[in-house]
Design a protein around this motif. Structure first.
Motif, short mmCIF file in Angstrom:
data_model
loop_
_atom_site.label_atom_id
_atom_site.label_comp_id
_atom_site.label_asym_id
_atom_site.label_seq_id
_atom_site.Cartn_x
_atom_site.Cartn_y
_atom_site.Cartn_z
N LYS A 24 0.72 -1.09 0.02
CA LYS A 24 0.20 -0.23 0.02
C LYS A 24 0.96 1.13 0.41
O LYS A 24 0.01 2.36 -0.45
CB LYS A 24 -0.67 -0.04 1.10
N GLY A 25 1.78 1.25 0.57
CA GLY A 25 2.71 2.76 0.46
C GLY A 25 4.60 2.14 0.82
O GLY A 25 4.82 1.44 1.58
N VAL A 26 5.20 2.93 0.28
CA VAL A 26 6.48 3.29 0.55
C VAL A 26 7.27 4.24 1.16
O VAL A 26 7.50 5.25 0.63
CB VAL A 26 7.18 2.76 -0.88
N LEU A 27 8.35 4.13 1.40
CA LEU A 27 8.82 5.49 2.74
C LEU A 27 10.66 4.78 1.98
O LEU A 27 10.76 4.04 2.20
CB LEU A 27 8.31 4.91 4.41
N VAL A 28 11.18 5.93 2.15
CA VAL A 28 12.65 6.17 1.50
C VAL A 28 13.22 7.62 2.34
O VAL A 28 13.11 8.32 2.36
CB VAL A 28 12.55 6.05 0.37
N MET A 29 14.29 6.88 3.51
CA MET A 29 15.45 7.52 3.92
C MET A 29 16.57 8.04 3.56
O MET A 29 17.02 6.98 2.93
CB MET A 29 15.09 7.26 5.00
N ASP A 67 14.02 13.58 2.46
CA ASP A 67 13.57 12.97 3.33
C ASP A 67 14.24 12.59 4.37
O ASP A 67 14.66 11.47 4.39
CB ASP A 67 12.22 11.79 2.59
N PRO A 68 15.44 12.94 5.10
CA PRO A 68 16.11 12.30 5.76
C PRO A 68 15.83 11.85 7.03
O PRO A 68 15.63 11.10 8.26
CB PRO A 68 16.95 13.87 6.15
N LEU A 69 14.17 12.28 7.18
CA LEU A 69 13.97 11.93 8.59
C LEU A 69 12.68 10.13 8.13
O LEU A 69 11.80 10.20 9.41
CB LEU A 69 12.71 12.82 9.36
N GLY A 70 12.33 10.12 7.05
CA GLY A 70 11.26 9.00 6.27
C GLY A 70 10.35 9.18 6.78
O GLY A 70 9.39 8.26 7.39
N GLU A 71 9.68 10.46 7.13
CA GLU A 71 8.21 11.20 6.77
C GLU A 71 7.67 10.90 5.56
O GLU A 71 6.50 11.10 5.89
CB GLU A 71 7.90 12.40 7.53
N LEU A 72 7.87 10.95 4.50
CA LEU A 72 6.81 10.75 3.47
C LEU A 72 6.55 9.47 2.89
O LEU A 72 7.38 8.28 2.99
CB LEU A 72 7.75 11.75 2.40
N GLU A 73 5.50 8.99 2.55
CA GLU A 73 4.81 7.97 2.25
C GLU A 73 4.85 8.03 1.65
O GLU A 73 3.85 9.29 0.65
CB GLU A 73 3.84 7.37 3.40
N TYR A 74 4.89 7.41 -0.15
CA TYR A 74 4.81 6.78 -1.59
C TYR A 74 3.70 6.07 -1.68
O TYR A 74 3.87 4.94 -1.72
CB TYR A 74 5.53 6.94 -2.44
#
Length: 146
Positions: A24-29, A67-74
């Motif tokens: 459903k979603g991916v985060l990349v830091m 996104d250095p904190l890993g807050e954005l979800e794609y």
């Protein structure tokens, strides 16, 4: 700890799952500099994918923000990433550095136990082989009626 590309900015991750996944979603830091990936391409169910296979069309492509904190979800297209047993993530470019660094990849979704049917080997006879069907010899008897 992080993963860093070798010679250029491209990175490829192959992620096998032990069950069926609905992604459903991916985060990349990454770092807040040029080494952060700028694009992410997702491929579904291509085991042992290599850089040669990345020329094909991806199931979904994302333009990434730093996104250095890993807050954005794609969010992914759930219909395309249902019944997923292998995910390949290709990061073709970054924000201008020679190499790409990734500190964390987060995957959001649902996992279910895989219902895989193993290969069954069956032999069928097109016509019966008499040698396989032995019967006791029937001896005809004659009766005389007088």
């Amino acid at each position: 700890q992080f993963v860093e590309s070798d010679d250029d900015e491209e990175l490829l991750f192959n992620i096998p799952f032990t069950g069926s996944v609905k992604l459903k979603g991916v985060l990349v830091m990454g770092e807040d500099d040029g080494t952060h990936p700028a694009e992410m391409r997702l491929f579904r169910n291509i085991p042992h994918m290599s850089f040669d296979d990345t020329a094909r069309e991806a199931e979904q492509t994302f333009s990434l923000n730093r996104d250095p904190l890993g807050e954005l979800e794609y969010p992914t297209k759930i219909a395309r990433f249902s019944n997923l047993y292998h995910l390949s993530m290709h990061f073709p470019k970054n924000f201008g550095a020679e190499t790409t660094k990734i500190f964390y990849i987060g995957l959001k979704g649902e996992w279910a136990e895989a219902h895989r049917h193993e290969v069954t080997i069956c032999n069928y006879e097109a016509s019966a082989n008499p040698a396989d069907h032995k019967l006791e010899q029937i001896t005809p008897q004659t009766h005389f009626i007088s």
